[in-house]
Enzyme design. Structure first.
Site, PDB file in Angstrom:
ATOM      1  CD  GLU A 219       1.016 -12.183  -1.098  1.00 20.46           C
ATOM      2  OE1 GLU A 219       0.860 -11.146  -1.128  1.00 20.46           O
ATOM      3  OE2 GLU A 219       1.898 -12.836  -2.267  1.00 20.46           O
ATOM      4  CD  GLU A 338      -0.005 -14.559  -5.283  1.00 18.88           C
ATOM      5  OE1 GLU A 338       0.599 -13.470  -5.551  1.00 18.88           O
ATOM      6  OE2 GLU A 338      -1.104 -14.577  -4.947  1.00 18.88           O
TER       7      GLU A 338
HETATM    8  C1  BGC Z   1      -1.995  -9.981  -5.032  1.00 20.39           C
HETATM    9  C2  BGC Z   1      -2.256  -9.457  -6.463  1.00 20.39           C
HETATM   10  C3  BGC Z   1      -0.898  -8.697  -6.845  1.00 20.39           C
HETATM   11  C4  BGC Z   1       0.083  -9.886  -7.089  1.00 20.39           C
HETATM   12  C5  BGC Z   1       1.493  -9.285  -7.463  1.00 20.39           C
HETATM   13  C6  BGC Z   1      -0.951 -11.061  -5.096  1.00 20.39           C
HETATM   14  O1  BGC Z   1      -0.682 -11.554  -3.851  1.00 20.39           O
HETATM   15  O2  BGC Z   1      -3.285 -10.648  -4.562  1.00 20.39           O
HETATM   16  O3  BGC Z   1      -3.103  -8.461  -6.230  1.00 20.39           O
HETATM   17  O4  BGC Z   1      -1.130  -8.301  -8.141  1.00 20.39           O
HETATM   18  O5  BGC Z   1       0.131 -10.521  -5.759  1.00 20.39           O
HETATM   19  O6  BGC Z   1       1.618  -8.152  -6.582  1.00 20.39           O
END
Ligand code: BGC
Length: 400
Positions: A219, A338
């Site tokens: 990210e 993710e």
């Molecule tokens: C972050 C996490 C976070 C998640 C959702 C991820 O990219 O690294 O720390 O909990 O996104 O926000």
């Protein structure tokens, strides 16, 4: 030269046959001589294959799991296996359904965010039906600030341990740099260090199988704009390629890997061994309700549900189609690196959203990694040492 051998051979065999016919040899000796002659012919023929220019055969072996394709060349008798970069579309298929081992090695120090990785987790994940894990790592907290930015060998050892356990359980691994926060607040001040980290990581894992993939940065956001990131990712890729010419690399766009940021992503055209990553947490009012790190506003989102109404599903379908269209145009595979909904949302909604997102990803031919294994978004309950069944089912059997 081989022709001469061959001719000598034919001639001597013929001579032996003639001699035997003329009864100058005993029957037994004659048979032996003929056999010897045939062996000679065979040997010479092998030499001739070796020396013949016409004997060049090329092809590609079918690839075994974890092994990239091999091009073989049978030329002048040498059977050369030349390693080819793996096909990123096939690699993406092998990533399949995965889960993030989040909040462990990406915490400032492992354990500080409540997760210490255990050996048994890898088996639990594999047994549940997952194909891969994404291992987020906060390398920046475990390396010298100044040149040569040496990474702490203990941290390397711990990451090695995690990767080996994943591979032992036949899980593919996506290894990244996670939470290098200074990259986002001061990209210019940190890019040399960032590249220095990748130089070490890439060198360290260069002999690992194709089932290990690298993702340069989780990210990229804030001051690490698309323009800066496009430039930096090119440099990171060049660093990785020096020691890992065939490693599959996963790259997401600046703007926190959001789907709508894909249009500004620029990847070197000539490098095809790349999977493009997007993250999906929409609507954040639902997925991040009550998430402490989002701030006060997230408290107002508490109680937001996701019931799978037509318009809710359409929003996901539409966003994924945007990414799929981009991928088609650029001929790149997509991984959903993710997605997940925080524990403050109700379980029915979480399971319904997760199942729909997973199903839509699969329909688009993407791999995915749920965020995450056993922390706040977790699909696995550390205390009960058991899966949260609705979430597991949503990830493994999203159609049912
Ligand atoms: C972050 C996490 C976070 C998640 C959702 C991820 O990219 O690294 O720390 O909990 O996104 O926000």
């Amino acid at each position: 030269m081989d022709r001469l051998y061959r001719e000598i051979c034919y001639a001597s065999t013929a001579l032996l046959v003639v001699l035997r016919r003329k009864a100058m040899f005993k029957v037994k000796n004659g048979a032996l001589c003929i056999a010897a002659g045939l062996v000679l012919i065979l040997a010479v023929n092998c030499v001739s294959v070796k020396d013949s220019k016409e004997s060049v055969v090329k092809g590609t072996t079918s690839d075994a799991p974890g092994e990239g394709e091999r091009e073989f060349t049978l030329e002048k008798g040498h059977f050369d296996l030349i390693k080819l970069p793996p096909d990123p579309f096939k690699q993406n298929k092998r990533l399949g359904r995965g889960i993030n081992l989040g909040n462990a090695l990406d915490a400032p120090n492992e354990g500080e965010w409540g997760v210490m990785l255990k050996e048994e987790y890898f088996k639990i994940i594999a047994d549940a039906g997952f194909d891969s894990v994404r291992i987020p790592c906060r390398w920046s907290n475990h390396a010298l600030e100044k040149k040569p930015y040496t990474i702490d060998p203990n941290f390397f050892g711990r990451v090695d341990w995690a990767i080996k356990n994943a591979l032992k359980n036949n899980l593919y691994v996506m290894l990244n740099i996670h939470h290098y926060l200074e990259m986002n607040s001061d990209p210019n001040g940190n890019s040399e260090r960032f590249l220095g980290l990748w130089q070490q990581i890439a060198e360290h894992y260069k002999d690992y199988p194709d089932s290990l993939l690298f993702e340069p940065l989780n990210e990229p956001t804030e001051k690490l704009t698309a323009e800066l990131w496009n430039d930096l990712l090119k440099k990171a890729l060049a660093v990785v390629r020096k020691s890992n010419p065939h490693r599959t690399v996963v790259i997401g766009p600046a703007g926190s890997n959001a789907v709508h940021s894909l249009r500004r992503l620029e990847i070197p055209e000539g490098d095809r061994n790349i999977i493009v990553s997007v993250h999906y947490y929409d609507p954040s009012q639902f997925t991040h309700q009550g998430a402490e790190w989002v701030g006060e506003k997230s408290k107002e989102w508490l109680g937001t549900t996701w019931t799978g109404e037509k318009r809710q599903k359409q929003e996901i379908k539409h966003n994924f189609k945007r990414a799929a269209d981009w991928a088609k145009k650029h001929n790149r595979p997509i991984s959903l690196g993710e997605f997940g909904a925080y524990e403050k949302a109700d379980m029915d909604s979480r399971a319904a959203w997760t199942a729909y997102v997973a199903k839509t990803a699969i329909e688009n031919g993407w791999s995915f990694h749920y965020w995450e294994f056993c922390s706040g978004f977790g699909a696995f309950d550390q205390e009960k040492n058991a899966w949260k069944e609705p979430l597991l089912k949503a990830l493994i059997q999203p159609d049912k």
